[in-house]
Motif scaffolding. Structure first.
Motif, PDB file in Angstrom:
ATOM      1  N   GLU A 115     -19.513  -3.050   3.030  1.00 48.01           N
ATOM      2  CA  GLU A 115     -19.826  -2.962   4.464  1.00 48.01           C
ATOM      3  C   GLU A 115     -18.577  -3.156   5.320  1.00 48.01           C
ATOM      4  O   GLU A 115     -18.537  -2.736   6.459  1.00 48.01           O
ATOM      5  CB  GLU A 115     -20.877  -4.012   4.837  1.00 48.01           C
ATOM      6  CG  GLU A 115     -22.209  -3.801   4.160  1.00 48.01           C
ATOM      7  CD  GLU A 115     -22.880  -2.500   4.558  1.00 48.01           C
ATOM      8  OE1 GLU A 115     -22.766  -2.112   5.733  1.00 48.01           O
ATOM      9  OE2 GLU A 115     -23.506  -1.888   3.693  1.00 48.01           O
ATOM     10  N   TYR A 116     -17.548  -3.811   4.772  1.00 44.12           N
ATOM     11  CA  TYR A 116     -16.335  -4.111   5.528  1.00 44.12           C
ATOM     12  C   TYR A 116     -15.203  -3.175   5.144  1.00 44.12           C
ATOM     13  O   TYR A 116     -14.041  -3.507   5.318  1.00 44.12           O
ATOM     14  CB  TYR A 116     -15.880  -5.542   5.249  1.00 44.12           C
ATOM     15  CG  TYR A 116     -16.863  -6.610   5.642  1.00 44.12           C
ATOM     16  CD1 TYR A 116     -17.834  -6.390   6.593  1.00 44.12           C
ATOM     17  CD2 TYR A 116     -16.801  -7.853   5.050  1.00 44.12           C
ATOM     18  CE1 TYR A 116     -18.717  -7.377   6.947  1.00 44.12           C
ATOM     19  CE2 TYR A 116     -17.676  -8.854   5.403  1.00 44.12           C
ATOM     20  CZ  TYR A 116     -18.633  -8.613   6.355  1.00 44.12           C
ATOM     21  OH  TYR A 116     -19.498  -9.593   6.702  1.00 44.12           O
ATOM     22  N   ARG A 117     -15.462  -2.021   4.639  1.00 49.70           N
ATOM     23  CA  ARG A 117     -14.432  -1.184   4.030  1.00 49.70           C
ATOM     24  C   ARG A 117     -13.358  -0.700   5.001  1.00 49.70           C
ATOM     25  O   ARG A 117     -12.354  -0.180   4.572  1.00 49.70           O
ATOM     26  CB  ARG A 117     -15.077  -0.005   3.312  1.00 49.70           C
ATOM     27  CG  ARG A 117     -15.857   0.924   4.195  1.00 49.70           C
ATOM     28  CD  ARG A 117     -16.577   1.967   3.362  1.00 49.70           C
ATOM     29  NE  ARG A 117     -17.407   2.804   4.171  1.00 49.70           N
ATOM     30  CZ  ARG A 117     -18.681   2.578   4.419  1.00 49.70           C
ATOM     31  NH1 ARG A 117     -19.265   1.527   3.913  1.00 49.70           N
ATOM     32  NH2 ARG A 117     -19.369   3.399   5.187  1.00 49.70           N
ATOM     33  N   GLU A 118     -13.537  -0.874   6.294  1.00 51.24           N
ATOM     34  CA  GLU A 118     -12.526  -0.422   7.257  1.00 51.24           C
ATOM     35  C   GLU A 118     -12.072  -1.547   8.179  1.00 51.24           C
ATOM     36  O   GLU A 118     -11.550  -1.287   9.250  1.00 51.24           O
ATOM     37  CB  GLU A 118     -13.100   0.721   8.100  1.00 51.24           C
ATOM     38  CG  GLU A 118     -13.436   1.940   7.292  1.00 51.24           C
ATOM     39  CD  GLU A 118     -14.104   3.023   8.106  1.00 51.24           C
ATOM     40  OE1 GLU A 118     -14.333   2.817   9.321  1.00 51.24           O
ATOM     41  OE2 GLU A 118     -14.404   4.069   7.543  1.00 51.24           O
TER      42      GLU A 118
ATOM     43  N   ILE B 262      -7.094 -10.315   5.220  1.00 50.51           N
ATOM     44  CA  ILE B 262      -6.785  -9.144   4.400  1.00 50.51           C
ATOM     45  C   ILE B 262      -7.344  -7.896   5.071  1.00 50.51           C
ATOM     46  O   ILE B 262      -8.464  -7.895   5.578  1.00 50.51           O
ATOM     47  CB  ILE B 262      -7.379  -9.297   2.990  1.00 50.51           C
ATOM     48  CG1 ILE B 262      -6.699 -10.449   2.271  1.00 50.51           C
ATOM     49  CG2 ILE B 262      -7.254  -8.020   2.184  1.00 50.51           C
ATOM     50  CD1 ILE B 262      -7.257 -10.749   0.919  1.00 50.51           C
ATOM     51  N   ASN B 263      -6.566  -6.827   5.060  1.00 49.78           N
ATOM     52  CA  ASN B 263      -7.038  -5.518   5.501  1.00 49.78           C
ATOM     53  C   ASN B 263      -7.703  -4.857   4.299  1.00 49.78           C
ATOM     54  O   ASN B 263      -7.062  -4.568   3.294  1.00 49.78           O
ATOM     55  CB  ASN B 263      -5.867  -4.673   6.006  1.00 49.78           C
ATOM     56  CG  ASN B 263      -6.331  -3.399   6.653  1.00 49.78           C
ATOM     57  OD1 ASN B 263      -7.486  -3.007   6.526  1.00 49.78           O
ATOM     58  ND2 ASN B 263      -5.433  -2.750   7.355  1.00 49.78           N
ATOM     59  N   VAL B 264      -8.984  -4.629   4.382  1.00 48.49           N
ATOM     60  CA  VAL B 264      -9.754  -4.133   3.242  1.00 48.49           C
ATOM     61  C   VAL B 264      -9.282  -2.752   2.802  1.00 48.49           C
ATOM     62  O   VAL B 264      -9.270  -2.433   1.618  1.00 48.49           O
ATOM     63  CB  VAL B 264     -11.260  -4.119   3.577  1.00 48.49           C
ATOM     64  CG1 VAL B 264     -12.077  -3.566   2.443  1.00 48.49           C
ATOM     65  CG2 VAL B 264     -11.735  -5.513   3.930  1.00 48.49           C
TER      66      VAL B 264
ATOM     67  N   SER C 107      -5.897  -4.341  -5.268  1.00 47.91           N
ATOM     68  CA  SER C 107      -6.468  -5.040  -6.411  1.00 47.91           C
ATOM     69  C   SER C 107      -7.905  -5.445  -6.094  1.00 47.91           C
ATOM     70  O   SER C 107      -8.296  -5.515  -4.932  1.00 47.91           O
ATOM     71  CB  SER C 107      -5.636  -6.294  -6.714  1.00 47.91           C
ATOM     72  OG  SER C 107      -6.262  -7.062  -7.704  1.00 47.91           O
ATOM     73  N   ARG C 108      -8.670  -5.700  -7.122  1.00 47.94           N
ATOM     74  CA  ARG C 108     -10.038  -6.170  -6.939  1.00 47.94           C
ATOM     75  C   ARG C 108     -10.100  -7.688  -7.017  1.00 47.94           C
ATOM     76  O   ARG C 108     -11.164  -8.259  -7.198  1.00 47.94           O
ATOM     77  CB  ARG C 108     -10.941  -5.543  -7.988  1.00 47.94           C
ATOM     78  CG  ARG C 108     -11.137  -4.060  -7.740  1.00 47.94           C
ATOM     79  CD  ARG C 108     -11.947  -3.381  -8.771  1.00 47.94           C
ATOM     80  NE  ARG C 108     -13.172  -4.076  -9.069  1.00 47.94           N
ATOM     81  CZ  ARG C 108     -14.062  -3.652  -9.925  1.00 47.94           C
ATOM     82  NH1 ARG C 108     -13.872  -2.538 -10.553  1.00 47.94           N
ATOM     83  NH2 ARG C 108     -15.150  -4.336 -10.169  1.00 47.94           N
ATOM     84  N   LYS C 109      -8.957  -8.335  -6.871  1.00 43.28           N
ATOM     85  CA  LYS C 109      -8.896  -9.793  -6.899  1.00 43.28           C
ATOM     86  C   LYS C 109      -8.171 -10.286  -5.657  1.00 43.28           C
ATOM     87  O   LYS C 109      -7.201  -9.691  -5.207  1.00 43.28           O
ATOM     88  CB  LYS C 109      -8.156 -10.278  -8.144  1.00 43.28           C
ATOM     89  CG  LYS C 109      -8.887  -9.984  -9.426  1.00 43.28           C
ATOM     90  CD  LYS C 109      -8.128 -10.511 -10.619  1.00 43.28           C
ATOM     91  CE  LYS C 109      -8.889 -10.170 -11.899  1.00 43.28           C
ATOM     92  NZ  LYS C 109      -8.172 -10.659 -13.085  1.00 43.28           N
TER      93      LYS C 109
END
Length: 142
Positions: free
Chosen positions: A108-111, A126-128, A133-135
């Motif tokens: 939902e926060y992808r942008e 963090i800018n999504v 990385s996925r961590k």
């Protein structure tokens, strides 16, 4: 899978045709045979539609996209952090709390810019979009 559904449908149709040839059947048994055929046909139709829907490229692509947004929040020693708050900077009231293994779904926060906050750790913004990385690692307060 569709071939199996078609074979079952053909067998049910054959049984229906053969059973309607018998002249000594009562009205009750004929109605029961036609009703069971209708129920089986509808069931096979819905199973086929669900199978086709879930096997399509669009469904698999959406599933892959959703899984790629699962972010794990860890400390410096690679241990998951529980109860991390992920705050959307555009809508401050829109907050997610991570589950037991420290995983958060950021689809939902992808942008957006988000803040990862946990008790005893330094918050991190963090800018999504730019995440490679996925961590996400949070440093402990000293």
């Amino acid at each position: 899978m569709i071939k199996i559904f078609l074979i079952i449908f053909a067998l049910c149709s054959l049984i229906l045709i053969l059973s309607s040839r018998f002249r000594k059947q009562t009205l009750y048994s004929k109605v029961l045979i036609y009703l069971s055929f209708t129920i089986i046909s509808v069931f096979i139709f819905f199973i086929t539609i669900i199978y086709l829907w879930n096997s399509g490229d669009d469904y698999n692509q959406r599933k892959h996209v959703m899984e790629s947004w699962n972010i794990q929040v860890l400390n410096n020693s690679e241990m998951p952090i529980k109860n991390v708050q992920v705050i959307n900077l555009r809508k401050q009231a829109d907050t997610i709390i991570s589950d037991v293994d420290g995983t958060v779904n950021l689809y939902e926060y992808r942008e957006n810019l988000v803040v990862f906050q946990a008790g005893g750790y330094i918050p991190d913004t963090i800018n999504v979009v730019k995440m490679k990385s996925r961590k996400v690692y949070l440093n402990e307060l000293k």
